[in-house]
Design an enzyme around this catalytic site. Structure first.
Site, PDB file in Angstrom:
ATOM      1  N   ARG A 199      -2.159  -0.647  -8.309  1.00  0.00           N
ATOM      2  CA  ARG A 199      -3.442  -0.100  -7.868  1.00  0.00           C
ATOM      3  C   ARG A 199      -3.384   1.426  -8.030  1.00  0.00           C
ATOM      4  O   ARG A 199      -2.398   2.048  -7.629  1.00  0.00           O
ATOM      5  CB  ARG A 199      -3.694  -0.457  -6.405  1.00  0.00           C
ATOM      6  CG  ARG A 199      -5.006   0.146  -5.880  1.00  0.00           C
ATOM      7  CD  ARG A 199      -5.107   0.087  -4.360  1.00  0.00           C
ATOM      8  NE  ARG A 199      -5.136  -1.265  -3.851  1.00  0.00           N
ATOM      9  CZ  ARG A 199      -4.687  -1.598  -2.633  1.00  0.00           C
ATOM     10  NH1 ARG A 199      -4.153  -0.688  -1.831  1.00  0.00           N
ATOM     11  NH2 ARG A 199      -4.743  -2.846  -2.225  1.00  0.00           N
ATOM     12  N   THR A 206     -11.678   2.756  -6.573  1.00  0.00           N
ATOM     13  CA  THR A 206     -12.469   3.967  -6.343  1.00  0.00           C
ATOM     14  C   THR A 206     -13.930   3.605  -6.139  1.00  0.00           C
ATOM     15  O   THR A 206     -14.393   2.560  -6.619  1.00  0.00           O
ATOM     16  CB  THR A 206     -12.352   4.951  -7.523  1.00  0.00           C
ATOM     17  OG1 THR A 206     -13.135   6.115  -7.235  1.00  0.00           O
ATOM     18  CG2 THR A 206     -12.829   4.363  -8.847  1.00  0.00           C
ATOM     19  N   HIS A 207     -14.639   4.505  -5.416  1.00  0.00           N
ATOM     20  CA  HIS A 207     -16.102   4.358  -5.277  1.00  0.00           C
ATOM     21  C   HIS A 207     -16.803   5.474  -6.025  1.00  0.00           C
ATOM     22  O   HIS A 207     -18.011   5.634  -5.915  1.00  0.00           O
ATOM     23  CB  HIS A 207     -16.506   4.429  -3.806  1.00  0.00           C
ATOM     24  CG  HIS A 207     -15.641   3.624  -2.900  1.00  0.00           C
ATOM     25  ND1 HIS A 207     -14.672   4.172  -2.095  1.00  0.00           N
ATOM     26  CD2 HIS A 207     -15.567   2.289  -2.719  1.00  0.00           C
ATOM     27  CE1 HIS A 207     -14.051   3.221  -1.435  1.00  0.00           C
ATOM     28  NE2 HIS A 207     -14.561   2.066  -1.795  1.00  0.00           N
ATOM     29  N   ASP A 240       0.842  -1.200   0.000  1.00  0.00           N
ATOM     30  CA  ASP A 240       0.000   0.000   0.000  1.00  0.00           C
ATOM     31  C   ASP A 240       0.878   1.252   0.000  1.00  0.00           C
ATOM     32  O   ASP A 240       2.045   1.208   0.411  1.00  0.00           O
ATOM     33  CB  ASP A 240      -0.874   0.037   1.266  1.00  0.00           C
ATOM     34  CG  ASP A 240      -2.085  -0.884   1.173  1.00  0.00           C
ATOM     35  OD1 ASP A 240      -2.294  -1.528   0.126  1.00  0.00           O
ATOM     36  OD2 ASP A 240      -2.830  -0.962   2.173  1.00  0.00           O
ATOM     37  N   ARG A 280     -11.839   6.860   8.129  1.00  0.00           N
ATOM     38  CA  ARG A 280     -12.980   6.698   7.208  1.00  0.00           C
ATOM     39  C   ARG A 280     -14.032   7.777   7.468  1.00  0.00           C
ATOM     40  O   ARG A 280     -14.639   8.307   6.563  1.00  0.00           O
ATOM     41  CB  ARG A 280     -13.641   5.325   7.385  1.00  0.00           C
ATOM     42  CG  ARG A 280     -12.805   4.137   7.013  1.00  0.00           C
ATOM     43  CD  ARG A 280     -13.061   3.715   5.575  1.00  0.00           C
ATOM     44  NE  ARG A 280     -12.244   4.441   4.631  1.00  0.00           N
ATOM     45  CZ  ARG A 280     -10.995   4.152   4.307  1.00  0.00           C
ATOM     46  NH1 ARG A 280     -10.393   3.130   4.842  1.00  0.00           N
ATOM     47  NH2 ARG A 280     -10.338   4.885   3.434  1.00  0.00           N
TER      48      ARG A 280
HETATM   49  P1  FDA Z   1     -14.504   9.849  -3.394  1.00  0.00           P
HETATM   50  O1  FDA Z   1     -13.774  10.146  -2.130  1.00  0.00           O
HETATM   51  O2  FDA Z   1     -14.827  10.969  -4.297  1.00  0.00           O
HETATM   52  O3  FDA Z   1     -15.791   9.048  -3.018  1.00  0.00           O
HETATM   53  C1  FDA Z   1     -16.808   8.818  -3.968  1.00  0.00           C
HETATM   54  C2  FDA Z   1     -18.072   8.447  -3.232  1.00  0.00           C
HETATM   55  O4  FDA Z   1     -17.897   7.157  -2.657  1.00  0.00           O
HETATM   56  C3  FDA Z   1     -18.423   9.355  -2.050  1.00  0.00           C
HETATM   57  O5  FDA Z   1     -19.180  10.442  -2.455  1.00  0.00           O
HETATM   58  C4  FDA Z   1     -19.174   8.425  -1.149  1.00  0.00           C
HETATM   59  O6  FDA Z   1     -20.523   8.370  -1.560  1.00  0.00           O
HETATM   60  C5  FDA Z   1     -18.523   7.107  -1.406  1.00  0.00           C
HETATM   61  N1  FDA Z   1     -17.522   6.796  -0.407  1.00  0.00           N
HETATM   62  C6  FDA Z   1     -16.180   6.966  -0.520  1.00  0.00           C
HETATM   63  N2  FDA Z   1     -15.572   6.524   0.593  1.00  0.00           N
HETATM   64  C7  FDA Z   1     -16.567   6.091   1.400  1.00  0.00           C
HETATM   65  C8  FDA Z   1     -16.607   5.526   2.679  1.00  0.00           C
HETATM   66  N3  FDA Z   1     -15.500   5.295   3.378  1.00  0.00           N
HETATM   67  N4  FDA Z   1     -17.817   5.201   3.213  1.00  0.00           N
HETATM   68  C9  FDA Z   1     -18.969   5.415   2.543  1.00  0.00           C
HETATM   69  N5  FDA Z   1     -18.993   5.942   1.317  1.00  0.00           N
HETATM   70  C10 FDA Z   1     -17.816   6.265   0.768  1.00  0.00           C
HETATM   71  N6  FDA Z   1      -5.385   5.474  -0.394  1.00  0.00           N
HETATM   72  C11 FDA Z   1      -4.061   5.634  -0.232  1.00  0.00           C
HETATM   73  O7  FDA Z   1      -3.605   6.763  -0.025  1.00  0.00           O
HETATM   74  N7  FDA Z   1      -3.213   4.567  -0.304  1.00  0.00           N
HETATM   75  C12 FDA Z   1      -3.660   3.299  -0.559  1.00  0.00           C
HETATM   76  O8  FDA Z   1      -2.862   2.363  -0.624  1.00  0.00           O
HETATM   77  C13 FDA Z   1      -5.070   3.115  -0.739  1.00  0.00           C
HETATM   78  N8  FDA Z   1      -5.596   1.888  -0.990  1.00  0.00           N
HETATM   79  C14 FDA Z   1      -6.932   1.759  -1.330  1.00  0.00           C
HETATM   80  C15 FDA Z   1      -7.450   0.529  -1.700  1.00  0.00           C
HETATM   81  C16 FDA Z   1      -8.772   0.423  -2.108  1.00  0.00           C
HETATM   82  C17 FDA Z   1      -9.311  -0.915  -2.548  1.00  0.00           C
HETATM   83  C18 FDA Z   1      -9.617   1.576  -2.138  1.00  0.00           C
HETATM   84  C19 FDA Z   1     -11.026   1.496  -2.626  1.00  0.00           C
HETATM   85  C20 FDA Z   1      -9.115   2.777  -1.709  1.00  0.00           C
HETATM   86  C21 FDA Z   1      -7.784   2.897  -1.283  1.00  0.00           C
HETATM   87  N9  FDA Z   1      -7.269   4.112  -0.844  1.00  0.00           N
HETATM   88  C22 FDA Z   1      -5.914   4.238  -0.644  1.00  0.00           C
HETATM   89  C23 FDA Z   1      -8.190   5.223  -0.520  1.00  0.00           C
HETATM   90  C24 FDA Z   1      -8.379   6.139  -1.698  1.00  0.00           C
HETATM   91  O9  FDA Z   1      -7.195   6.839  -1.948  1.00  0.00           O
HETATM   92  C25 FDA Z   1      -9.500   7.167  -1.430  1.00  0.00           C
HETATM   93  O10 FDA Z   1      -9.181   7.952  -0.344  1.00  0.00           O
HETATM   94  C26 FDA Z   1     -10.862   6.533  -1.174  1.00  0.00           C
HETATM   95  O11 FDA Z   1     -11.083   5.422  -1.992  1.00  0.00           O
HETATM   96  C27 FDA Z   1     -11.975   7.558  -1.474  1.00  0.00           C
HETATM   97  O12 FDA Z   1     -11.871   8.002  -2.799  1.00  0.00           O
HETATM   98  P2  FDA Z   1     -12.864   7.537  -3.971  1.00  0.00           P
HETATM   99  O13 FDA Z   1     -12.033   7.309  -5.178  1.00  0.00           O
HETATM  100  O14 FDA Z   1     -13.665   6.395  -3.519  1.00  0.00           O
HETATM  101  O15 FDA Z   1     -13.724   8.806  -4.301  1.00  0.00           O
END
Ligand code: FDA
Length: 301
Positions: free
Chosen positions: A177, A219-220, A126, A283
């Site tokens: 990733r 990503t979500h 990670d 989170r």
């Molecule tokens: P964004 O933050 O824009 O979220 C999009 C939408 O998803 C939000 O509006 C919300 O609805 C939903 N959502 C997101 N997070 C949520 C939560 N916790 N609970 C409920 N809803 C939520 N970072 C890093 O710095 N180093 C790493 O090694 C990793 N590894 C990693 C692995 C995996 C499998 C994932 C999915 C994520 C990571 N991350 C990470 C975290 C990543 O960098 C990021 O901070 C989060 O995924 C949130 O960003 P999104 O891309 O999901 O978009």
């Protein structure tokens, strides 16, 4: 109103009762023990998802503790193999002793690789905050010299990621990733605006596909996922060249069903361990809506 509420939640986070944090943890953490986590993995596998498990914790200062974490990961790899689970591990370098010394973390990773090699298992390194990005990339290179089945992570919010990606290209196929990045980084080194982070994410992804990298799309973000679908179609990428990844507990069911319908691989990141408190607070900072979401679900039951 919602923004004000969220700002309020972030302010009071340090004072939130333990019981509230535990409620949130229940949703995002798969228990305290490896046994708990592997039960969750088994169910995920039955539903068509693969998994990656992470023992919660970071910045281990004592050599004994870091050795113990390494042993726990080795045991985890053995249990995953014994139970025939579709699952790999994700480790944080600072958890396994990067803060102690480079030699020490290299040594622990070598031990972990010895176990992984026995059954051809995969290890993801990670990416933590920017103070250790260089060291993490160096660690990844060192591990990759010893063992093929190691991958790492790049963060779309860092200016440097494009250059890092370029430098990581080599003969050994990279398993990468891509995520947005979760740590608070200064505007000197990181994009702050969501649209800019998303465009950089897509740029890194396109470049990775064009250079035959195996990509894990973590990503979500629904907008991003839609754009990723377009790139996959546009470049005619075969579905064995990428996977989607999500964090355990984030409500994504409709989107995940869609991925599976398209025969796209989906891996769920399953954290567990006694250090669930810090992870849950992180989170909640990231998405303060979680608290109202969890509470709503509880009262609905
Ligand atoms: P964004 O933050 O824009 O979220 C999009 C939408 O998803 C939000 O509006 C919300 O609805 C939903 N959502 C997101 N997070 C949520 C939560 N916790 N609970 C409920 N809803 C939520 N970072 C890093 O710095 N180093 C790493 O090694 C990793 N590894 C990693 C692995 C995996 C499998 C994932 C999915 C994520 C990571 N991350 C990470 C975290 C990543 O960098 C990021 O901070 C989060 O995924 C949130 O960003 P999104 O891309 O999901 O978009």
């Amino acid at each position: 109103m919602k923004i004000l509420f969220n700002q309020f939640i972030i302010k009071i986070l340090p004072y939130l009762p333990f019981s509230i944090v535990r409620l949130v943890a229940g949703r995002y953490v798969a228990g305290e023990t490896a046994e708990d986590a592997l039960k969750v993995v088994k169910v995920l596998n039955q539903q068509g998802f693969s998994a990656t498990v992470d023992i919660l914790g970071e910045h281990t200062k004592s050599e004994n503790n870091a050795r113990d974490i390494t042993r726990q990961y080795k045991a985890l790899l053995s249990s995953i193999y014994d139970q025939n689970l579709n699952c790999n591990i994700s480790i944080k370098p600072s958890h396994l002793g990067m803060d102690v010394s480079t030699e020490f973390i290299n040594n622990n990773m070598t031990h972990l690789i010895e176990t992984a090699r026995q059954n051809s298992q995969f290890i993801r390194i990670d990416m933590e905050d920017s103070s250790i990005t260089d060291a993490t990339i160096q660690l990844y290179r060192k591990c990759k010299e010893q063992y093929e089945k190691v991958g790492t992570v790049l963060q779309a919010y860092l200016f440097r990621s494009e250059n890092d990606l370029f430098k990581l290209l080599n003969k050994n196929r990279l398993n990468l990733r891509i995520c947005k990045g979760i740590y608070r980084e200064s505007s000197d080194i990181a994009l702050q605006n969501r649209d800019n982070i998303n465009s950089n994410y897509l740029k890194l992804l396109r470049f990775s596909f064009e250079n035959n990298i195996y990509v894990c799309i973590a990503t979500h973000d629904q907008y991003l996922i839609k754009e990723v679908y377009k790139i996959i179609e546009d470049l005619k990428i075969q579905n064995d060249r990428f996977e989607f990844q999500v964090l355990y507990g984030v409500p994504m069911s409709r989107c995940l069903i869609n991925h599976l319908k398209n025969e796209y691989r989906v891996r769920v990141y399953v954290p567990f361990g006694r250090d669930w408190y810090d992870y849950s607070v992180r989170r909640m900072k990231e998405n303060p809506n979680i608290i109202s979401y969890v509470l709503r679900n509880i009262f609905r039951k």
